[in-house]
Motif scaffolding. Structure first.
Motif, PDB file in Angstrom:
ATOM      1  N   PHE A   1      29.317  37.458  51.271  1.00 44.84           N
ATOM      2  CA  PHE A   1      30.742  37.498  51.576  1.00 44.84           C
ATOM      3  C   PHE A   1      31.580  37.232  50.323  1.00 44.84           C
ATOM      4  O   PHE A   1      32.534  37.960  50.031  1.00 44.84           O
ATOM      5  N   GLU A   2      31.236  36.186  49.578  1.00 43.54           N
ATOM      6  CA  GLU A   2      32.009  35.845  48.386  1.00 43.54           C
ATOM      7  C   GLU A   2      31.934  36.953  47.338  1.00 43.54           C
ATOM      8  O   GLU A   2      32.934  37.243  46.660  1.00 43.54           O
ATOM      9  N   ALA A   3      30.773  37.582  47.194  1.00 40.89           N
ATOM     10  CA  ALA A   3      30.645  38.683  46.234  1.00 40.89           C
ATOM     11  C   ALA A   3      31.527  39.862  46.639  1.00 40.89           C
ATOM     12  O   ALA A   3      32.203  40.466  45.791  1.00 40.89           O
ATOM     13  N   ALA A   4      31.530  40.185  47.935  1.00 41.04           N
ATOM     14  CA  ALA A   4      32.365  41.294  48.410  1.00 41.04           C
ATOM     15  C   ALA A   4      33.847  40.968  48.249  1.00 41.04           C
ATOM     16  O   ALA A   4      34.648  41.828  47.867  1.00 41.04           O
ATOM     17  N   MET A   5      34.222  39.711  48.517  1.00 38.34           N
ATOM     18  CA  MET A   5      35.630  39.338  48.376  1.00 38.34           C
ATOM     19  C   MET A   5      36.066  39.393  46.920  1.00 38.34           C
ATOM     20  O   MET A   5      37.194  39.790  46.611  1.00 38.34           O
ATOM     21  N   GLN A   6      35.196  38.983  46.012  1.00 35.50           N
ATOM     22  CA  GLN A   6      35.548  39.068  44.596  1.00 35.50           C
ATOM     23  C   GLN A   6      35.740  40.524  44.172  1.00 35.50           C
ATOM     24  O   GLN A   6      36.607  40.836  43.354  1.00 35.50           O
ATOM     25  N   GLY A   7      34.944  41.411  44.739  1.00 38.03           N
ATOM     26  CA  GLY A   7      35.131  42.833  44.472  1.00 38.03           C
ATOM     27  C   GLY A   7      36.470  43.336  44.987  1.00 38.03           C
ATOM     28  O   GLY A   7      37.158  44.119  44.323  1.00 38.03           O
ATOM     29  N   MET A   8      36.858  42.876  46.171  1.00 38.70           N
ATOM     30  CA  MET A   8      38.145  43.272  46.726  1.00 38.70           C
ATOM     31  C   MET A   8      39.296  42.720  45.885  1.00 38.70           C
ATOM     32  O   MET A   8      40.281  43.428  45.606  1.00 38.70           O
ATOM     33  N   LEU A   9      39.199  41.462  45.466  1.00 44.35           N
ATOM     34  CA  LEU A   9      40.240  40.868  44.632  1.00 44.35           C
ATOM     35  C   LEU A   9      40.381  41.624  43.310  1.00 44.35           C
ATOM     36  O   LEU A   9      41.491  41.861  42.826  1.00 44.35           O
ATOM     37  N   ALA A  10      39.240  41.995  42.721  1.00 46.35           N
ATOM     38  CA  ALA A  10      39.277  42.735  41.456  1.00 46.35           C
ATOM     39  C   ALA A  10      39.922  44.101  41.646  1.00 46.35           C
ATOM     40  O   ALA A  10      40.681  44.575  40.786  1.00 46.35           O
TER      41      ALA A  10
ATOM     42  N   PHE B   1      46.503  47.389  41.344  1.00 46.05           N
ATOM     43  CA  PHE B   1      47.576  48.007  42.108  1.00 46.05           C
ATOM     44  C   PHE B   1      48.933  47.506  41.625  1.00 46.05           C
ATOM     45  O   PHE B   1      49.072  46.336  41.259  1.00 46.05           O
ATOM     46  N   PRO B   2      49.941  48.388  41.611  1.00 44.70           N
ATOM     47  CA  PRO B   2      51.285  47.983  41.173  1.00 44.70           C
ATOM     48  C   PRO B   2      51.816  46.813  41.996  1.00 44.70           C
ATOM     49  O   PRO B   2      51.631  46.762  43.212  1.00 44.70           O
ATOM     50  N   GLY B   3      52.455  45.883  41.317  1.00 41.06           N
ATOM     51  CA  GLY B   3      53.084  44.770  42.011  1.00 41.06           C
ATOM     52  C   GLY B   3      52.161  43.631  42.372  1.00 41.06           C
ATOM     53  O   GLY B   3      52.599  42.637  42.969  1.00 41.06           O
TER      54      GLY B   3
ATOM     55  N   ALA C   1      51.070  49.632  50.052  1.00 45.40           N
ATOM     56  CA  ALA C   1      50.251  50.589  49.302  1.00 45.40           C
ATOM     57  C   ALA C   1      48.826  50.088  49.157  1.00 45.40           C
ATOM     58  O   ALA C   1      47.858  50.853  49.262  1.00 45.40           O
ATOM     59  N   TRP C   2      48.673  48.790  48.931  1.00 43.74           N
ATOM     60  CA  TRP C   2      47.333  48.197  48.834  1.00 43.74           C
ATOM     61  C   TRP C   2      46.640  48.218  50.187  1.00 43.74           C
ATOM     62  O   TRP C   2      45.476  48.611  50.289  1.00 43.74           O
ATOM     63  N   GLN C   3      47.348  47.814  51.229  1.00 43.79           N
ATOM     64  CA  GLN C   3      46.729  47.710  52.545  1.00 43.79           C
ATOM     65  C   GLN C   3      46.307  49.071  53.093  1.00 43.79           C
ATOM     66  O   GLN C   3      45.372  49.144  53.893  1.00 43.79           O
TER      67      GLN C   3
END
Length: 200
Positions: free
Chosen positions: A35-44, A49-51, A86-88
């Motif tokens: 889970f933490e690895a996947a979340m770090q990928g999402m955060l990266a 993304f703009p803004g 835009a991100w969502q």
């Protein structure tokens, strides 16, 4: 005859407000690493993304039974509603959600706030309007001033030999934690009638 120019209303001239999304997810202990690895990928991915203003995974403070799901909090912040949308709605977010969801239990809890409204929103509510900004600023200062003073008198001397950046990092993290879970909830409860008083 020329039509007189219209004066823009406050609603049309108001500056956009930063938006923060707070997400709560439950994760089984056996799936924490994935889970933490996947979340770090999402955060990266969100960083491109703009803004984008920042993001963080907040790990559970307490670890209970090995079979009991752990409550994680995830924070995403964008400078405007449009950039958040835009991100969502992006394919990148959809991709990383597919990586995250297999490691979670139940449905996510999502709360959206603007600016510092997180400290001033009613509990378990996503619809109540925040108080006027000047009241938010006043109560925020009333909380931050004694909190920072307390930390400088108690914690800062213990960090005197540290480099400046780590010292500031520790102090600011403690300020945020104390404001979020200790100081701000009490101030907003004590000052609730004033904060949410209807303007005459």
């Amino acid at each position: 005859m020329d039509t007189p120019a219209r004066t823009p209303s406050p609603a049309t001239t108001a500056l956009p407000r930063a938006v923060t999304v707070l997400i709560a997810r439950r994760v089984l202990p056996a799936a924490v690493a994935e889970f933490e690895a996947a979340m770090q990928g999402m955060l990266a991915a969100a960083e491109h993304f703009p803004g984008h203003l920042g993001g963080q995974v907040v790990s559970p403070q307490e670890v209970g039974d090995a079979a009991e799901p752990l409550l994680y909090h995830v924070v995403f912040a964008f400078d405007t509603e449009a950039h958040l949308a835009a991100w969502q709605e992006s394919s990148e977010r959809a991709h990383w959600l597919e990586q995250v969801l297999p490691h979670t239990v139940g449905t996510q809890q999502l709360h959206r706030v603007s600016g510092l409204d997180y400290w001033f929103a009613a509990p378990n509510s996503t619809t109540r309007a925040a108080p006027p900004r000047w009241k938010v600023a006043t109560v925020t200062w009333l909380g931050i001033f004694p909190t920072v003073l307390f930390l400088f008198l108690t914690v800062a001397p213990l960090l005197a030999d540290w480099w400046l950046a780590p010292r500031v990092a520790v102090i600011t993290v403690l300020v945020v934690l104390l404001m979020t879970w200790v100081v701000a909830p009490r101030l907003t409860r004590w000052l609730h009638p004033w904060l949410h008083a209807s303007s005459k």
